[in-house]
Enzyme design. Structure first.
Site, PDB file in Angstrom:
ATOM      1  N   GLU A 283       0.553   0.107  -1.041  1.00  0.00           N
ATOM      2  CA  GLU A 283      -0.861   0.255  -0.255  1.00  0.00           C
ATOM      3  C   GLU A 283      -1.594  -1.230  -0.318  1.00  0.00           C
ATOM      4  O   GLU A 283      -1.194  -2.110  -1.008  1.00  0.00           O
ATOM      5  CB  GLU A 283      -1.810   1.065  -0.559  1.00  0.00           C
ATOM      6  CG  GLU A 283      -2.437   1.022  -1.928  1.00  0.00           C
ATOM      7  CD  GLU A 283      -3.525   2.255  -2.178  1.00  0.00           C
ATOM      8  OE1 GLU A 283      -3.216   3.066  -1.262  1.00  0.00           O
ATOM      9  OE2 GLU A 283      -4.200   1.970  -3.117  1.00  0.00           O
TER      10      GLU A 283
ATOM     11  N   ASP B  76     -11.847  -2.894  -2.621  1.00  0.00           N
ATOM     12  CA  ASP B  76     -10.921  -3.301  -1.458  1.00  0.00           C
ATOM     13  C   ASP B  76     -11.487  -4.349  -0.815  1.00  0.00           C
ATOM     14  O   ASP B  76     -11.550  -4.403   0.497  1.00  0.00           O
ATOM     15  CB  ASP B  76     -10.638  -2.164  -0.404  1.00  0.00           C
ATOM     16  CG  ASP B  76     -10.390  -0.744  -1.156  1.00  0.00           C
ATOM     17  OD1 ASP B  76      -9.663  -0.861  -2.170  1.00  0.00           O
ATOM     18  OD2 ASP B  76     -10.990   0.161  -0.921  1.00  0.00           O
TER      19      ASP B  76
ATOM     20  N   ARG C 295     -15.579  -0.353  -9.183  1.00  0.00           N
ATOM     21  CA  ARG C 295     -14.557  -1.027  -8.768  1.00  0.00           C
ATOM     22  C   ARG C 295     -15.358  -2.430  -8.215  1.00  0.00           C
ATOM     23  O   ARG C 295     -16.009  -2.435  -7.407  1.00  0.00           O
ATOM     24  CB  ARG C 295     -13.440  -0.486  -7.860  1.00  0.00           C
ATOM     25  CG  ARG C 295     -12.754   0.362  -8.555  1.00  0.00           C
ATOM     26  CD  ARG C 295     -11.760   0.797  -7.364  1.00  0.00           C
ATOM     27  NE  ARG C 295     -12.271   1.841  -6.512  1.00  0.00           N
ATOM     28  CZ  ARG C 295     -11.641   2.299  -5.250  1.00  0.00           C
ATOM     29  NH1 ARG C 295     -10.349   2.186  -5.186  1.00  0.00           N
ATOM     30  NH2 ARG C 295     -12.511   2.782  -4.543  1.00  0.00           N
TER      31      ARG C 295
ATOM     32  N   ASN D 240       3.251   9.261  -1.533  1.00  0.00           N
ATOM     33  CA  ASN D 240       1.833   9.130  -0.711  1.00  0.00           C
ATOM     34  C   ASN D 240       2.006   7.892   0.413  1.00  0.00           C
ATOM     35  O   ASN D 240       1.346   8.132   1.523  1.00  0.00           O
ATOM     36  CB  ASN D 240       0.984   8.785  -1.757  1.00  0.00           C
ATOM     37  CG  ASN D 240       0.913   9.780  -2.768  1.00  0.00           C
ATOM     38  OD1 ASN D 240       1.544   9.717  -3.876  1.00  0.00           O
ATOM     39  ND2 ASN D 240       0.161  11.050  -2.579  1.00  0.00           N
TER      40      ASN D 240
ATOM     41  N   HIS E  22      -5.927  -4.186  -4.677  1.00  0.00           N
ATOM     42  CA  HIS E  22      -6.455  -4.477  -3.303  1.00  0.00           C
ATOM     43  C   HIS E  22      -6.980  -5.573  -3.109  1.00  0.00           C
ATOM     44  O   HIS E  22      -8.223  -5.505  -2.869  1.00  0.00           O
ATOM     45  CB  HIS E  22      -7.265  -3.209  -2.943  1.00  0.00           C
ATOM     46  CG  HIS E  22      -7.044  -2.873  -1.504  1.00  0.00           C
ATOM     47  ND1 HIS E  22      -6.898  -1.659  -0.985  1.00  0.00           N
ATOM     48  CD2 HIS E  22      -7.654  -3.626  -0.486  1.00  0.00           C
ATOM     49  CE1 HIS E  22      -7.083  -1.641   0.448  1.00  0.00           C
ATOM     50  NE2 HIS E  22      -7.452  -2.799   0.887  1.00  0.00           N
TER      51      HIS E  22
END
Length: 323
Positions: free
Chosen positions: A198, A18, A296, A161, A262
């Site tokens: 998101e 992120d 990640r 979600n 992200h």
């Protein structure tokens, strides 16, 4: 700056998901991201983009042992607004029966120092939205004198979600007026594992405003696309936003890139080009919950553009980009 090729075995910064890189008018870059432990917010500062790799992380905030700020500290973003620094992040609570997963709310920190790695970070509290429900991934931008927030949240009345919402702000930690849903998971590539839109990130160019976002579960199915609106449109009108109905960056096994998403945007050192910042894994198979796999990694690529003026995310990751 050294070359960054398409070798996904060599990330820009390892084990940081992120990612957000902000280039400020003070000539410095600021980097923050989710750490694998989900227990703190770190900030790096460098005079060059490349320098962020070796910059010493400064811990600016740590989670609490109990309460609403005690678990799963996700996706911090740093912004400079009206002379002060703000960090938006998501946090949940630990209880006796669960670890706060999917119980997140958005919170805000403030720092009045010129250098945000110094001074005191003050908690401004929870950023309240229309519902008391799962909410995360807040980002802020200014357009024609109005400050907006874009974020992801679960509407209790809509299956899934998280959807994407936009609202005006009365100050950096308070929304005002209506809150508009501008995207909801609707295509097959957005609902694998979870129904997710998101991680919004805003980029303005040549009369258009783009909001990139990520979809599906955080394993190799994670992917990116974007929304677009005219700079002259009413940004609080859902009809102003058009979603590209296909993923624009997704797993590519030939590159060794799995679950990209992200993202954020920054600039090259000379300010001439936009830079795509995103996370991905360099392997496909994951043991256990993907959220607790630490690998990640953060990657950067100079952002290429299609002839029609839209971002070419896929083309950007395939070339030697940042020097």
């Amino acid at each position: 700056m050294r070359d960054y090729h398409t070798d996904f075995q060599e990330p820009f910064i390892a084990q940081r998901a992120d990612p957000l890189i902000y280039k400020h008018t003070d000539g410095h870059y600021y980097f923050t991201a989710s750490v694998p432990e989900y227990d703190r917010i770190e900030l790096r500062r460098s005079a060059t983009l490349a320098g962020l790799r070796e910059a010493e992380p400064v811990v600016i905030w740590r989670k609490y042992e109990t309460g609403p700020l005690s678990a799963n500290i996700w996706a911090p973003e740093i912004h400079h607004i009206d002379g002060k620094w703000y960090v938006y992040f998501a946090a949940a609570r630990t209880t006796e029966t669960q670890d706060g997963l999917f119980d997140h709310r958005i919170f805000v920190l403030e720092n009045g120092s010129a250098n945000p790695t110094e001074g005191t970070w003050e908690e401004k509290g929870q950023l309240r939205t229309a519902w008391e429900s799962f909410a995360l991934d807040a980002t802020s931008f200014e357009h024609r004198g109005v400050r907006y927030l874009v974020w992801a949240q679960k509407d209790p009345n809509i299956p899934g979600n998280s959807n994407l919402y936009i609202s005006e702000m009365s100050n950096p930690w308070t929304l005002r007026g209506k809150q508009t849903m501008i995207a909801t998971p609707e295509h097959d590539w957005e609902i694998i594992g979870f129904k997710v839109n998101e991680g919004p990130a805003v980029l303005k160019r040549d009369g258009r405003i783009f909001i990139s976002f990520s979809a599906s579960a955080t394993d190799f199915n994670y992917c990116m696309s974007h929304l677009a609106a005219s700079e002259d449109a009413d940004l609080l009108d859902a009809a102003s936003w058009t979603k590209t109905p296909k993923p624009l960056l997704k797993t590519d096994e030939t590159l060794g890139m799995f679950g990209p998403g992200h993202n954020s945007f920054t600039k090259t050192d000379d300010g001439a080009e936009d830079v795509l910042v995103f996370h991905a894994r360099n392997y496909k198979e994951i043991t256990g919950d993907p959220l607790y796999d630490p690998n990640r990694h953060t990657y950067v690529r100079v952002l290429k553009w299609h002839d029609d003026g839209t971002p070419d995310y896929e083309g950007s990751v395939r070339l030697v980009q940042v020097k």
